[in-house]
Design a protein around this motif. Structure first.
Motif, PDB file in Angstrom:
ATOM      1  N   ARG A 115      17.240   4.095   8.899  1.00  0.00           N
ATOM      2  CA  ARG A 115      16.449   2.876   8.669  1.00  0.00           C
ATOM      3  C   ARG A 115      17.100   2.006   7.589  1.00  0.00           C
ATOM      4  O   ARG A 115      17.130   0.784   7.687  1.00  0.00           O
ATOM      5  CB  ARG A 115      15.026   3.267   8.248  1.00  0.00           C
ATOM      6  CG  ARG A 115      14.241   3.986   9.357  1.00  0.00           C
ATOM      7  CD  ARG A 115      12.774   4.119   8.985  1.00  0.00           C
ATOM      8  NE  ARG A 115      12.022   4.807  10.011  1.00  0.00           N
ATOM      9  CZ  ARG A 115      11.714   6.093   9.965  1.00  0.00           C
ATOM     10  NH1 ARG A 115      12.096   6.824   8.917  1.00  0.00           N
ATOM     11  NH2 ARG A 115      11.019   6.668  10.934  1.00  0.00           N
ATOM     12  N   GLU A 116      17.590   2.651   6.540  1.00  0.00           N
ATOM     13  CA  GLU A 116      18.216   1.892   5.455  1.00  0.00           C
ATOM     14  C   GLU A 116      19.441   1.142   5.961  1.00  0.00           C
ATOM     15  O   GLU A 116      19.656  -0.038   5.651  1.00  0.00           O
ATOM     16  CB  GLU A 116      18.622   2.869   4.344  1.00  0.00           C
ATOM     17  CG  GLU A 116      19.316   2.178   3.163  1.00  0.00           C
ATOM     18  CD  GLU A 116      19.792   3.184   2.124  1.00  0.00           C
ATOM     19  OE1 GLU A 116      20.506   2.759   1.202  1.00  0.00           O
ATOM     20  OE2 GLU A 116      19.450   4.376   2.249  1.00  0.00           O
ATOM     21  N   ALA A 117      20.272   1.826   6.788  1.00  0.00           N
ATOM     22  CA  ALA A 117      21.464   1.182   7.321  1.00  0.00           C
ATOM     23  C   ALA A 117      21.101   0.041   8.262  1.00  0.00           C
ATOM     24  O   ALA A 117      21.697  -1.031   8.241  1.00  0.00           O
ATOM     25  CB  ALA A 117      22.308   2.216   8.056  1.00  0.00           C
ATOM     26  N   ALA A 118      20.072   0.282   9.096  1.00  0.00           N
ATOM     27  CA  ALA A 118      19.665  -0.761  10.041  1.00  0.00           C
ATOM     28  C   ALA A 118      19.143  -1.996   9.322  1.00  0.00           C
ATOM     29  O   ALA A 118      19.426  -3.130   9.714  1.00  0.00           O
ATOM     30  CB  ALA A 118      18.591  -0.204  10.977  1.00  0.00           C
ATOM     31  N   ASN A 119      18.384  -1.791   8.245  1.00  0.00           N
ATOM     32  CA  ASN A 119      17.864  -2.924   7.476  1.00  0.00           C
ATOM     33  C   ASN A 119      18.996  -3.705   6.809  1.00  0.00           C
ATOM     34  O   ASN A 119      18.954  -4.929   6.692  1.00  0.00           O
ATOM     35  CB  ASN A 119      16.877  -2.432   6.416  1.00  0.00           C
ATOM     36  CG  ASN A 119      15.576  -1.947   7.035  1.00  0.00           C
ATOM     37  OD1 ASN A 119      15.209  -2.413   8.105  1.00  0.00           O
ATOM     38  ND2 ASN A 119      14.900  -1.020   6.371  1.00  0.00           N
TER      39      ASN A 119
END
Length: 292
Positions: A115-119
């Motif tokens: 999720r952090e990478a996608a954001n």
């Protein structure tokens, strides 16, 4: 590990465990990993508890992953990232290790990392909009696969065997009759498809001259299963007892029929296979008995 209460695909489980799809299938075969559901098409679906039971086989209560908060303001972090030159491509980012080892540190929450990478991709300007807009929760999986997640996508698909490629073997199980019965038994036990063809298929329709090899269609993903269950040893064509014809054409199995407790390809497919193998006389005899 923070997991949602839902059914996960095999690809998602491979992502969570940080291993390949082939490893997930091996864990299933070895009984180390259980699947809550197996669909009519042979696909597996896993619950949150299935995954936790695999990760913590000797613990009744699995530890929950605590969210680690950074003391550095998000705005400051974003500015620092923009100020640094982007010299490393997504392909150069190291992949997660395939198997987690037991250490004193808390377990890595891969879902949080995704999720952090996608954001991060979503907020940065990029020449690849499809990648920038990707989100672990928002991206809908297509055919049990993730797209648009850059380095965090599933491992490459296992290369499929070429269509209708033939593999020759000798079996440790005995004669052709014993081998044929074990093919059916193994397929039914594992819920996989197969279909006899050529002489073996024709012999299920009517008596024919003795033959020395069984020809049987199997799917590419099931080839290793049959090799193991039938105790097959690779052999030259002239001395082989079994020929596995690898084909992922669903029509071969969908149109097959059961004769004398065994599955054989459709009459049309059988006639075509006999003609292609140079068995014109046998193909004509089948046409005489079963005109198309």
């Amino acid at each position: 590990m923070n997991l949602e209460e839902k059914l996960y695909t095999s690809t998602e489980v491979a992502q969570i465990l940080g291993v390949s799809l082939r490893s997930v299938y091996r864990y299933l075969e070895e009984g180390k990993l259980d699947a809550e559901v197996k669909t009519a098409t042979g696909r597996h679906r896993f619950t949150k508890q299935n995954i936790l039971d695999f990760l913590y086989p000797n613990k009744d209560n699995q530890p929950e992953q605590k969210e680690v908060k950074s003391d550095v303001p998000k705005v400051q972090v974003a500015e620092e990232k923009k100020s640094k030159p982007q010299t490393q491509t997504l392909k150069e980012t190291p992949k997660p290790v395939e198997e987690e080892t037991a250490v004193d540190e808390e377990p890595v929450d891969w879902l949080a990392k995704f999720r952090e990478a996608a954001n991060k991709f979503k907020t940065e300007e990029t020449s690849e909009p499809a990648v920038a807009a990707a989100s672990f929760q928002e991206q809908a999986p297509v055919k049990d696969d993730f797209t648009g997640l850059g380095n965090f996508s599933a491992e490459p698909e296992v290369e499929k065997e070429p269509e209708n490629k033939q593999f020759y073997y000798r079996s440790m199980l005995g004669g052709l009759k014993d081998i044929a019965q074990n093919i059916d038994k193994s397929a039914r036990k594992s819920s996989v498809d197969y279909a006899f063809t050529l002489n073996a298929g024709l012999s299920l329709h009517k008596p024919i001259k003795p033959f020395s090899m069984l020809h049987v269609y199997v799917k590419g993903r099931d080839k290793e299963l049959f090799e193991k269950m039938l105790q097959l040893v690779p052999s030259e064509k002239d001395t082989a007892q079994v020929c596995l014809i690898v084909s992922d054409d669903s029509n071969v199995y969908k149109n097959s029929k059961e004769l004398h407790g065994l599955y054989v390809v459709s009459d049309m497919q059988l006639k075509s296979d006999l003609a292609s193998a140079g068995e014109d006389e046998l193909a004509r005899s089948l046409e005489t008995d079963f005109p198309f």
